[in-house]
Design a protein around this motif. Structure first.
Motif, PDB file in Angstrom:
ATOM      1  N   GLY A 234       0.770  -1.270  -0.102  1.00 14.21           N
ATOM      2  CA  GLY A 234      -0.034  -0.032   0.126  1.00 14.21           C
ATOM      3  C   GLY A 234       0.754   1.361  -0.074  1.00 14.21           C
ATOM      4  O   GLY A 234       0.532   2.136  -0.829  1.00 14.21           O
ATOM      5  N   ILE A 235       1.930   1.317   0.768  1.00 10.70           N
ATOM      6  CA  ILE A 235       2.712   2.492   0.846  1.00 10.70           C
ATOM      7  C   ILE A 235       3.445   2.490  -0.426  1.00 10.70           C
ATOM      8  O   ILE A 235       3.426   3.750  -0.974  1.00 10.70           O
ATOM      9  CB  ILE A 235       3.836   2.372   1.947  1.00 10.70           C
ATOM     10  N   MET A 236       3.795   1.616  -1.090  1.00  9.47           N
ATOM     11  CA  MET A 236       4.636   1.683  -2.332  1.00  9.47           C
ATOM     12  C   MET A 236       3.699   2.248  -3.416  1.00  9.47           C
ATOM     13  O   MET A 236       4.189   2.909  -4.265  1.00  9.47           O
ATOM     14  CB  MET A 236       5.299   0.218  -2.808  1.00  9.47           C
ATOM     15  N   GLU A 237       2.299   1.789  -3.409  1.00  9.93           N
ATOM     16  CA  GLU A 237       1.603   2.331  -4.413  1.00  9.93           C
ATOM     17  C   GLU A 237       1.076   3.537  -4.046  1.00  9.93           C
ATOM     18  O   GLU A 237       0.763   4.320  -5.173  1.00  9.93           O
ATOM     19  CB  GLU A 237       0.194   1.218  -4.366  1.00  9.93           C
ATOM     20  N   VAL A 238       1.220   4.164  -3.002  1.00  8.41           N
ATOM     21  CA  VAL A 238       0.851   5.586  -2.780  1.00  8.41           C
ATOM     22  C   VAL A 238       1.734   6.356  -3.206  1.00  8.41           C
ATOM     23  O   VAL A 238       1.408   7.350  -3.943  1.00  8.41           O
ATOM     24  CB  VAL A 238       0.632   5.700  -1.385  1.00  8.41           C
ATOM     25  N   ILE A 239       3.123   5.998  -2.906  1.00  9.91           N
ATOM     26  CA  ILE A 239       4.284   6.600  -3.565  1.00  9.91           C
ATOM     27  C   ILE A 239       4.299   6.690  -5.031  1.00  9.91           C
ATOM     28  O   ILE A 239       4.538   7.990  -5.791  1.00  9.91           O
ATOM     29  CB  ILE A 239       5.424   5.946  -3.106  1.00  9.91           C
TER      30      ILE A 239
END
Length: 69
Positions: free
Chosen positions: A59-64
């Motif tokens: 999720g963090i990678m996709e937000v970035i």
């Protein structure tokens, strides 16, 4: 600044793809238990972390990625 059709199309495509990544990333951070079911069964034993942590990291990678596009 005047945009021609090609530039406008690429801008809209970029914003659309970025928005999809961003929204899916936020959704994974808010409701990770729903997304744990999408992890393949063969992958669960080889993950070096819990399934919830794996979904949080995704999720963090996709937000970035969504914010960068």
């Amino acid at each position: 600044m005047k945009l021609d059709k090609e530039s406008l199309g690429l801008l809209l495509l970029r914003l659309g793809v970025g928005g999809i990544f961003f929204s899916f990333g936020i959704y994974k951070l808010v409701l990770p238990l729903i997304w744990v079911g999408w992890i393949p069964g063969w992958m669960m034993p080889i993950l070096p972390m819990s399934n919830n942590l794996f979904v949080y990291i995704l999720g963090i990678m996709e937000v970035i990625v969504g914010a960068m596009t």
